[in-house]
Scaffold this motif. Structure first.
Motif, PDB file in Angstrom:
ATOM      1  N   LYS A 116       0.822  -1.213   0.000  1.00 31.94           N
ATOM      2  CA  LYS A 116       0.000   0.000   0.000  1.00 31.94           C
ATOM      3  C   LYS A 116       0.854   1.260   0.000  1.00 31.94           C
ATOM      4  O   LYS A 116       0.453   2.299  -0.537  1.00 31.94           O
ATOM      5  N   ARG A 117       2.048   1.181   0.557  1.00 35.53           N
ATOM      6  CA  ARG A 117       2.911   2.358   0.600  1.00 35.53           C
ATOM      7  C   ARG A 117       3.473   2.713  -0.781  1.00 35.53           C
ATOM      8  O   ARG A 117       4.101   3.741  -0.954  1.00 35.53           O
ATOM      9  N   SER A 118       3.218   1.861  -1.763  1.00 40.64           N
ATOM     10  CA  SER A 118       3.650   2.183  -3.125  1.00 40.64           C
ATOM     11  C   SER A 118       2.799   3.271  -3.767  1.00 40.64           C
ATOM     12  O   SER A 118       3.217   3.904  -4.736  1.00 40.64           O
ATOM     13  N   ILE A 119       1.591   3.515  -3.215  1.00 43.40           N
ATOM     14  CA  ILE A 119       0.685   4.486  -3.825  1.00 43.40           C
ATOM     15  C   ILE A 119      -0.118   5.296  -2.810  1.00 43.40           C
ATOM     16  O   ILE A 119      -0.394   6.474  -3.024  1.00 43.40           O
ATOM     17  N   TYR A 120      -0.474   4.692  -1.694  1.00 46.18           N
ATOM     18  CA  TYR A 120      -1.278   5.406  -0.706  1.00 46.18           C
ATOM     19  C   TYR A 120      -0.445   6.502  -0.039  1.00 46.18           C
ATOM     20  O   TYR A 120       0.696   6.287   0.349  1.00 46.18           O
ATOM     21  N   HIS A 121      -1.020   7.703   0.095  1.00 47.80           N
ATOM     22  CA  HIS A 121      -0.379   8.854   0.750  1.00 47.80           C
ATOM     23  C   HIS A 121       0.922   9.259   0.069  1.00 47.80           C
ATOM     24  O   HIS A 121       1.864   9.687   0.712  1.00 47.80           O
ATOM     25  N   GLN A 122       0.975   9.144  -1.256  1.00 41.40           N
ATOM     26  CA  GLN A 122       2.185   9.506  -1.984  1.00 41.40           C
ATOM     27  C   GLN A 122       1.977  10.684  -2.935  1.00 41.40           C
ATOM     28  O   GLN A 122       2.685  11.663  -2.851  1.00 41.40           O
ATOM     29  N   TYR A 123       1.016  10.593  -3.833  1.00 43.83           N
ATOM     30  CA  TYR A 123       0.914  11.574  -4.926  1.00 43.83           C
ATOM     31  C   TYR A 123      -0.471  12.219  -4.950  1.00 43.83           C
ATOM     32  O   TYR A 123      -1.079  12.386  -6.009  1.00 43.83           O
ATOM     33  N   GLU A 124      -0.952  12.609  -3.799  1.00 47.58           N
ATOM     34  CA  GLU A 124      -2.342  13.071  -3.680  1.00 47.58           C
ATOM     35  C   GLU A 124      -2.599  14.396  -4.400  1.00 47.58           C
ATOM     36  O   GLU A 124      -3.745  14.689  -4.752  1.00 47.58           O
ATOM     37  N   TRP A 125      -1.586  15.217  -4.618  1.00 45.32           N
ATOM     38  CA  TRP A 125      -1.783  16.453  -5.375  1.00 45.32           C
ATOM     39  C   TRP A 125      -2.011  16.171  -6.860  1.00 45.32           C
ATOM     40  O   TRP A 125      -2.536  17.016  -7.579  1.00 45.32           O
ATOM     41  N   PHE A 126      -1.627  14.992  -7.320  1.00 43.58           N
ATOM     42  CA  PHE A 126      -1.606  14.689  -8.753  1.00 43.58           C
ATOM     43  C   PHE A 126      -2.578  13.569  -9.143  1.00 43.58           C
ATOM     44  O   PHE A 126      -3.028  13.522 -10.275  1.00 43.58           O
ATOM     45  N   LEU A 127      -2.860  12.676  -8.199  1.00 46.45           N
ATOM     46  CA  LEU A 127      -3.775  11.561  -8.447  1.00 46.45           C
ATOM     47  C   LEU A 127      -4.915  11.637  -7.440  1.00 46.45           C
ATOM     48  O   LEU A 127      -4.864  12.382  -6.462  1.00 46.45           O
ATOM     49  N   PRO A 137      -6.964   5.507  -4.273  1.00 38.99           N
ATOM     50  CA  PRO A 137      -6.299   4.706  -5.316  1.00 38.99           C
ATOM     51  C   PRO A 137      -7.119   3.534  -5.841  1.00 38.99           C
ATOM     52  O   PRO A 137      -6.876   3.072  -6.955  1.00 38.99           O
ATOM     53  N   ASP A 138      -8.089   3.053  -5.074  1.00 37.41           N
ATOM     54  CA  ASP A 138      -8.866   1.916  -5.548  1.00 37.41           C
ATOM     55  C   ASP A 138      -9.738   2.270  -6.754  1.00 37.41           C
ATOM     56  O   ASP A 138     -10.259   1.384  -7.436  1.00 37.41           O
ATOM     57  N   LYS A 139      -9.861   3.569  -7.079  1.00 39.48           N
ATOM     58  CA  LYS A 139     -10.637   3.986  -8.247  1.00 39.48           C
ATOM     59  C   LYS A 139      -9.859   3.839  -9.547  1.00 39.48           C
ATOM     60  O   LYS A 139     -10.451   3.849 -10.625  1.00 39.48           O
ATOM     61  N   SER A 143     -14.935  -6.635 -14.520  1.00 41.98           N
ATOM     62  CA  SER A 143     -15.706  -6.608 -15.768  1.00 41.98           C
ATOM     63  C   SER A 143     -15.074  -5.625 -16.750  1.00 41.98           C
ATOM     64  O   SER A 143     -14.269  -4.762 -16.370  1.00 41.98           O
ATOM     65  N   ARG A 144     -15.440  -5.738 -18.014  1.00 47.41           N
ATOM     66  CA  ARG A 144     -14.913  -4.827 -19.016  1.00 47.41           C
ATOM     67  C   ARG A 144     -15.311  -3.382 -18.711  1.00 47.41           C
ATOM     68  O   ARG A 144     -14.548  -2.446 -18.956  1.00 47.41           O
ATOM     69  N   ASP A 145     -16.495  -3.199 -18.163  1.00 48.04           N
ATOM     70  CA  ASP A 145     -16.937  -1.852 -17.818  1.00 48.04           C
ATOM     71  C   ASP A 145     -16.105  -1.282 -16.673  1.00 48.04           C
ATOM     72  O   ASP A 145     -15.754  -0.089 -16.685  1.00 48.04           O
ATOM     73  N   GLU A 146     -15.780  -2.110 -15.682  1.00 44.22           N
ATOM     74  CA  GLU A 146     -14.936  -1.653 -14.571  1.00 44.22           C
ATOM     75  C   GLU A 146     -13.534  -1.296 -15.066  1.00 44.22           C
ATOM     76  O   GLU A 146     -12.943  -0.299 -14.640  1.00 44.22           O
ATOM     77  N   VAL A 147     -13.007  -2.105 -15.964  1.00 45.02           N
ATOM     78  CA  VAL A 147     -11.689  -1.831 -16.543  1.00 45.02           C
ATOM     79  C   VAL A 147     -11.721  -0.519 -17.324  1.00 45.02           C
ATOM     80  O   VAL A 147     -10.800   0.317 -17.214  1.00 45.02           O
ATOM     81  N   ARG A 148     -12.765  -0.321 -18.102  1.00 39.48           N
ATOM     82  CA  ARG A 148     -12.889   0.912 -18.888  1.00 39.48           C
ATOM     83  C   ARG A 148     -12.929   2.137 -17.986  1.00 39.48           C
ATOM     84  O   ARG A 148     -12.271   3.159 -18.278  1.00 39.48           O
ATOM     85  N   LYS A 149     -13.682   2.059 -16.896  1.00 35.15           N
ATOM     86  CA  LYS A 149     -13.795   3.207 -15.981  1.00 35.15           C
ATOM     87  C   LYS A 149     -12.464   3.517 -15.306  1.00 35.15           C
ATOM     88  O   LYS A 149     -12.085   4.683 -15.151  1.00 35.15           O
ATOM     89  N   MET A 150     -11.732   2.464 -14.889  1.00 36.02           N
ATOM     90  CA  MET A 150     -10.427   2.700 -14.270  1.00 36.02           C
ATOM     91  C   MET A 150      -9.455   3.306 -15.276  1.00 36.02           C
ATOM     92  O   MET A 150      -8.685   4.210 -14.946  1.00 36.02           O
ATOM     93  N   ARG A 151      -9.491   2.796 -16.511  1.00 34.23           N
ATOM     94  CA  ARG A 151      -8.593   3.338 -17.528  1.00 34.23           C
ATOM     95  C   ARG A 151      -8.924   4.803 -17.818  1.00 34.23           C
ATOM     96  O   ARG A 151      -8.018   5.632 -17.978  1.00 34.23           O
ATOM     97  N   GLU A 152     -10.183   5.139 -17.897  1.00 32.66           N
ATOM     98  CA  GLU A 152     -10.569   6.517 -18.162  1.00 32.66           C
ATOM     99  C   GLU A 152     -10.107   7.445 -17.037  1.00 32.66           C
ATOM    100  O   GLU A 152      -9.683   8.582 -17.278  1.00 32.66           O
ATOM    101  N   LYS A 153     -10.166   6.937 -15.823  1.00 30.76           N
ATOM    102  CA  LYS A 153      -9.683   7.719 -14.679  1.00 30.76           C
ATOM    103  C   LYS A 153      -8.189   8.007 -14.842  1.00 30.76           C
ATOM    104  O   LYS A 153      -7.719   9.136 -14.625  1.00 30.76           O
ATOM    105  N   ILE A 154      -7.444   6.989 -15.231  1.00 29.42           N
ATOM    106  CA  ILE A 154      -6.002   7.143 -15.422  1.00 29.42           C
ATOM    107  C   ILE A 154      -5.708   8.119 -16.555  1.00 29.42           C
ATOM    108  O   ILE A 154      -4.826   8.991 -16.437  1.00 29.42           O
TER     109      ILE A 154
END
Length: 465
Positions: free
Chosen positions: A363-374, A378-380, A404-415
């Motif tokens: 979790k320390r790879s992403i949680y509480h790291q880049y909150e100004w930018f992401l 992170p689970d989104k 699901s493909r829809d969940e993957v699409r939503k995560m990719r769009e977020k990125i």
């Protein structure tokens, strides 16, 4: 009145001195008029000069104040670049820190990207942030040359570049601390420092924070952050200590540096439309360490060869970058992101730049790291699988196939929506394109100025109360 005087006969009245003659009065009147006109013109010209000498949007874009950049003695930055061949015991660092930190152009050497976007790609080193930030801030819209008008003070010390050569060989603790100690000794004698004791100063660290937190002489790194004068300085770092309120995590530099809003939009559209043929990918090298987790992931990926793509970076194969890495991320829905030498990796941003969804195991790879930018959730936009469950036999493939493909699409769009926030662009810092676009550098500096302004406001309120 002027006409009245002009009709008078031109003869000298009795007992009249030269000063009181109509001609004299007329002369004085005309001089007064001329003086008034000249003063008015000076006032108008001064107003016009002041108005047009400033960028039109400066009061608006600099609403949080201005930044002053110290001009340090060259030994703390420029001379380090000049000595680039001596900065690494095994490789020359001259390419890595060239081009204001962007590195060599990748034009003609990188595949998998649209041809018209090839000029926006460079072989950028993941630890070149100090050089990039310094070059960018010298051109920043909100830079001031007057210390008295500054909200924040930037110290352009290349701390990561300075310590790198001492990290992997038998240098003494004193040698590892040499640049840092002398830098702080110089800064403490500057008037802005004496006024604030460093509370309105900030620095950018191009390496992980752990490289500057040595507790004992025999341990790794320098003790820069633990030096007494550092207790008030705000630090931008590519990996922060989550428990240190004076550190802000900023994105690792990637190789994509768009020169225009058009470059950026074309890349986003390209990533969005990409046909992905692999479920997941692993980019990394295994290590000869018992229980090495990256070896486990690589083996797991090879066992799922129909669904997982491997780029083996053992040795120095990926040291200067390779097109194969970008293509693997572009072709995969997910990318595995174990910890590297520290908890974070440059690979995480390379992965997301290609629209691939990162899979974390710490979790320390992403949680509480880049909150100004992401997003601060992170689970989104990412997947977390506890490494312990993977060691105990959990199938990564089955976990990822559960989306699901829809969940993957939503995560990719977020990125994809995040990509503008974490790239370091070559677009004008004052955004004269009117796009409203801010890159990682702009977001970081805006955040620092906002924080410093709020901090100063709190101090004033405390004094008044």
């Amino acid at each position: 009145m002027l006409c009245h005087f002009q009709l008078l006969p031109n003869r000298k009245p009795k007992n009249a001195s030269p000063r009181n003659t109509p001609n004299s009065i007329l002369f004085l009147f005309k001089c007064s008029q001329l003086l008034i006109i000249l003063l008015f013109q000076v006032y108008v010209l001064r107003f016009i000069f002041q108005y047009y000498s400033l960028p039109p949007l400066k009061p608006k874009t600099c609403e949080h104040g201005f930044v002053y950049v110290y001009e340090l003695p060259p030994v703390f930055n420029k001379e380090l670049l000049d000595q680039c061949r001596d900065l690494d015991p095994w490789h020359s660092r001259c390419n890595a820190i060239s081009n204001d930190g962007l590195g060599p152009r990748a034009t003609g050497e990188i595949s998998g990207v649209p041809e018209n976007l090839s000029p926006a790609w460079y072989w950028t080193d993941m630890f070149s942030g100090e050089v990039i930030y310094h070059a960018r801030i010298l051109k920043h819209t909100c830079r001031t040359m007057e210390p008295g008008s500054a909200t924040a003070f930037y110290i352009p010390f290349y701390a990561g570049v300075a310590v790198a050569k001492y990290l992997f060989t038998n240098y003494t603790a004193r040698e590892r601390d040499w640049h840092s100690e002398r830098l702080l000794s110089w800064v403490k004698d500057q008037p802005p420092w004496r006024r604030s004791n460093g509370s309105d100063h900030f620095i950018m660290l191009g390496r992980m924070t752990w490289d500057f937190r040595r507790s004992r002489d025999e341990d790794w790194g320098s003790r820069f952050i633990h030096m007494p004068m550092m207790k008030n300085i705000l630090r931008l770092a590519v990996e922060r200590d989550p428990w240190d309120a004076l550190e802000i995590g900023v994105p690792y530099p990637t190789g994509f540096h768009p020169k225009s809003k058009l470059d950026l939009d074309q890349w986003l559209n390209f990533v969005r439309a990409r046909n992905r043929t692999s479920l997941f990918t692993f980019v990394g090298g295994k290590r000869n360490v018992r229980g090495d987790f990256r070896t486990i992931l690589q083996r797991h990926c090879y066992n799922e060869s129909g669904l997982c793509r491997v780029v083996d970076c053992s040795g120095t194969r990926c040291y200067d970058g390779t097109s194969e890495i970008l293509e693997a991320f572009l072709d995969s829905d997910f990318c595995l992101q174990p910890r590297g030498d520290a908890y974070t990796r440059r690979s995480t941003f390379d992965c997301m730049l290609a629209g691939s969804i990162p899979v974390f195991f710490w979790k320390r790879s992403i949680y509480h790291q880049y909150e100004w930018f992401l997003d601060d959730a992170p689970d989104k936009f990412s997947v977390f699988i506890d490494r312990k469950t993977v060691r105990n036999g959990t199938s990564i493939r089955k976990v990822l196939e559960g989306y699901s493909r829809d969940e993957v699409r939503k995560m990719r769009e977020k990125i994809i929506n995040f990509i503008p926030n974490f790239v370091y662009s070559l677009m004008p810092s004052d955004d004269d394109l009117g796009s409203g676009y801010k890159d990682a550098f702009e977001i970081a500096i805006d955040g620092v100025l906002r924080r410093m302004k709020e901090q100063n406001g709190m101090k004033i309120n405390q004094m008044l109360n």
